[in-house]
Design a protein around this motif. Sequence first.
Motif, PDB file in Angstrom:
ATOM      1  N   LYS A 136      -0.283   2.903 -11.448  1.00  0.00           N
ATOM      2  CA  LYS A 136      -1.529   3.399 -10.864  1.00  0.00           C
ATOM      3  C   LYS A 136      -2.730   2.580 -11.300  1.00  0.00           C
ATOM      4  CE  LYS A 136      -2.239   6.894 -14.519  1.00  0.00           C
ATOM      5  NZ  LYS A 136      -2.387   8.337 -14.801  1.00  0.00           N
ATOM      6  N   GLU A 137      -2.613   1.836 -12.425  1.00  0.00           N
ATOM      7  CA  GLU A 137      -3.697   0.980 -12.902  1.00  0.00           C
ATOM      8  C   GLU A 137      -3.515  -0.473 -12.464  1.00  0.00           C
ATOM      9  OE1 GLU A 137      -3.914   1.508 -17.097  1.00  0.00           O
ATOM     10  OE2 GLU A 137      -4.569   3.592 -16.966  1.00  0.00           O
ATOM     11  N   GLN A 147       0.837  -1.204   0.000  1.00  0.00           N
ATOM     12  CA  GLN A 147       0.000   0.000   0.000  1.00  0.00           C
ATOM     13  C   GLN A 147       0.871   1.253   0.000  1.00  0.00           C
ATOM     14  OE1 GLN A 147      -2.174   1.445   3.622  1.00  0.00           O
ATOM     15  NE2 GLN A 147      -4.006   0.850   2.432  1.00  0.00           N
ATOM     16  N   GLN A 148       1.928   1.246   0.809  1.00  0.00           N
ATOM     17  CA  GLN A 148       2.816   2.401   0.866  1.00  0.00           C
ATOM     18  C   GLN A 148       3.548   2.583  -0.462  1.00  0.00           C
ATOM     19  OE1 GLN A 148       2.993   4.610   3.548  1.00  0.00           O
ATOM     20  NE2 GLN A 148       4.025   5.797   1.935  1.00  0.00           N
ATOM     21  N   MET A 149       3.961   1.484  -1.086  1.00  0.00           N
ATOM     22  CA  MET A 149       4.613   1.576  -2.397  1.00  0.00           C
ATOM     23  C   MET A 149       3.673   2.185  -3.427  1.00  0.00           C
ATOM     24  SD  MET A 149       6.620  -2.083  -2.487  1.00  0.00           S
ATOM     25  CE  MET A 149       7.272  -1.836  -4.155  1.00  0.00           C
ATOM     26  N   TYR A 150       2.396   1.819  -3.369  1.00  0.00           N
ATOM     27  CA  TYR A 150       1.424   2.384  -4.307  1.00  0.00           C
ATOM     28  C   TYR A 150       1.263   3.878  -4.050  1.00  0.00           C
ATOM     29  CZ  TYR A 150      -2.798   2.906  -7.107  1.00  0.00           C
ATOM     30  OH  TYR A 150      -3.704   3.313  -8.050  1.00  0.00           O
ATOM     31  N   ILE A 208      -4.109  -2.491  -1.312  1.00  0.00           N
ATOM     32  CA  ILE A 208      -2.888  -2.092  -2.012  1.00  0.00           C
ATOM     33  C   ILE A 208      -3.065  -0.752  -2.706  1.00  0.00           C
ATOM     34  CG2 ILE A 208      -1.351  -2.682  -3.941  1.00  0.00           C
ATOM     35  CD1 ILE A 208      -1.831  -5.653  -3.210  1.00  0.00           C
ATOM     36  N   MET A 209      -4.225  -0.535  -3.317  1.00  0.00           N
ATOM     37  CA  MET A 209      -4.460   0.701  -4.060  1.00  0.00           C
ATOM     38  C   MET A 209      -4.936   1.841  -3.155  1.00  0.00           C
ATOM     39  SD  MET A 209      -6.154  -0.778  -7.597  1.00  0.00           S
ATOM     40  CE  MET A 209      -5.934   0.796  -8.464  1.00  0.00           C
ATOM     41  N   ASN A 210      -4.878   1.625  -1.839  1.00  0.00           N
ATOM     42  CA  ASN A 210      -5.251   2.639  -0.858  1.00  0.00           C
ATOM     43  C   ASN A 210      -6.716   3.062  -0.986  1.00  0.00           C
ATOM     44  OD1 ASN A 210      -4.511   4.180   1.398  1.00  0.00           O
ATOM     45  ND2 ASN A 210      -4.197   6.020   0.157  1.00  0.00           N
ATOM     46  N   ALA A 211      -7.535   2.158  -1.536  1.00  0.00           N
ATOM     47  CA  ALA A 211      -8.974   2.406  -1.610  1.00  0.00           C
ATOM     48  C   ALA A 211      -9.687   1.860  -0.384  1.00  0.00           C
ATOM     49  CB  ALA A 211      -9.548   1.755  -2.870  1.00  0.00           C
ATOM     50  N   GLU A 221     -11.399 -12.263  -1.021  1.00  0.00           N
ATOM     51  CA  GLU A 221      -9.989 -12.103  -0.652  1.00  0.00           C
ATOM     52  C   GLU A 221      -9.265 -11.172  -1.610  1.00  0.00           C
ATOM     53  OE1 GLU A 221      -6.030 -14.916  -0.925  1.00  0.00           O
ATOM     54  OE2 GLU A 221      -7.817 -15.764   0.019  1.00  0.00           O
ATOM     55  N   LEU A 222      -9.335 -11.474  -2.896  1.00  0.00           N
ATOM     56  CA  LEU A 222      -8.565 -10.696  -3.860  1.00  0.00           C
ATOM     57  C   LEU A 222      -9.089  -9.258  -3.957  1.00  0.00           C
ATOM     58  CD1 LEU A 222      -6.113 -11.121  -5.580  1.00  0.00           C
ATOM     59  CD2 LEU A 222      -7.586 -11.722  -7.491  1.00  0.00           C
ATOM     60  N   GLU A 223     -10.416  -9.100  -3.892  1.00  0.00           N
ATOM     61  CA  GLU A 223     -10.971  -7.747  -3.946  1.00  0.00           C
ATOM     62  C   GLU A 223     -10.493  -6.915  -2.755  1.00  0.00           C
ATOM     63  OE1 GLU A 223     -15.188  -8.205  -4.183  1.00  0.00           O
ATOM     64  OE2 GLU A 223     -15.189  -8.482  -6.365  1.00  0.00           O
TER      65      GLU A 223
END
Length: 581
Positions: free
Chosen positions: A316-317, A306-309, A545-548, A537-539
Amino acid sequence: MKKRKRISLLLVLALLLTVLSACNGKSNDAGASNSPNGSPASTVTSSLGQSSEASGGNKEPAASDGGPFSKYETPITLTSTLATQGWATFPAGETWDNDNIWHKLIRETLGIDVKWAWQVDGSQYFNKVNLTISSSDLPDVMMVNKQQLNQLVEADMVEDMTQAFDQYAMPFLKEQVKSSLLSAQKTALYNGKLMAIPEYAGDPRDSALTLYIRTDWLANVGLPEPKTLDELIQTAEAFAKKDPDGDKKADTYGLGLLPVYTGGGSLTGFLNGYHAYPAIWVPDSSGQLSYSSTLPEMKTALGRLQQMYKDGLLDKEFGTKDFNRLKEDVIAEKVGMFYATVSESATILGEAMKKNPKALWKALPLVSIDGQPARPSVPITGGAFFVVKKGYAHPEAVLKIMNLFVTKVYGEDGAGKGADSNYAWKDNGKYAVFPQSPVQAYVKDFNYEAVRDALKNNDGSQLPENLKKTYDLVKSTDGTEVNEGKWQQWWIYQTDISPFEVRVNYQKDPNFTIVDSFYGGSTKTMDEKAATLSTMELETFVKIIMNAAPLDDFDKYVSNWRKLGGDQITKEVNDWYAKNK
């Protein structure tokens, strides 16, 4: 069906990287998808005869002897089923039907006349098998998945293959089953009886991930090869922000990742650096199996991603990317570091080198966040099995055909003796003919090591002819020829940069790679709930990861996973584990 497609693709890629190298200098991941002790059984023929008579009065095998390649004195007929593959094409005169290269070889060598009971496109194959099982009108031999095997065994519709394997499996296959294919063999055991012959799908460790990196980019940003995960992240930042390609444009990102657990761009290589092992079952401190995606190490790894993103080190995609888009980014020189299996040395880097022949790529082992080595995790490969109809007089015929397939594709031993690449690929790799065989097996491939050692000793005279071609091609090039597969072969055999050498080093310790400890196929609750739980899980992981979503949503995921079926699945898995560990 998706799992089957993924396994098939890995197998094709693996053959492209190794078997195909014998045809034209090209080489799986591929890649997809292990136990009798292989001791001889002196009473096999009489036991099979008694079993057949009890099932319908069929006569004993009409073989001249009981060996792995013995030919039937009186030819026999074997009916089977076929999953056709739309990508496979054949030379003129060759078809999926009975007059192809494999059917002829099987008839001439073994005295077995193969007839298709039916054939169907691979995407519909297991649906057709379900209908066949419902009709109770089984062919003599049929490929099934694990759930279908469970059903057939429970209904007592298939032969016990224990004695047939003991007597008729070739020595090389038995050796492989004792080591690299042991987990696949165990998936076909029921109360100690081998109720099917697995397709094997290769050593699970062959699908372990490697880190691919542009070493010329490292030189451009003034960094050494990363030895730790912190250094990898430092490299990713430099690749994203320090113009590693020197075009004076901010058009690169740090690490190529996709929202998947297997294959090119997989998250798993990074997660393994935190000793997190997604979507497999691992023993915990109490001796029970735990679902590794729910363990604390996973949360820590997701927090770092998440921090790397946030820091702009990932595309970004990320959440919507797929393998083809990652490949396009590598070719377009937008990214110079990603995780992948050995297969991607052909499917990604071969194309990338055509775009820029001066690029320098190297394969590295996974790196760790601490002093403990990063251990690659892999799922159980396979999931396909060859069953023999109860009462068929010649169950050993499956092993004989499998022996023939292994010999022609891999050889009789670890040195490739007896291999003939024309039975895998024809006309310099233009045609893939191996899918025409009614019985297939994918075992550990020693071709790399045989050719590597010959190159090291500067002596290819002892190699079988098919590997001698690879040896000669590698000797004839210096890595500057990027067409006709020459760069791939040169690169594969440069041991200081080769992904195959990384894989060999992984496999020196048989316990180094983390292999899924649950090989029971599927439990009742898995059948009902697994798809929903996997999607959740994946969602959740992608959103984190995308900070959403906040990192603490991981804890909500674990709680929901347990309530929505995970606890019951864990109980069922451990009930199985108590009986099978």
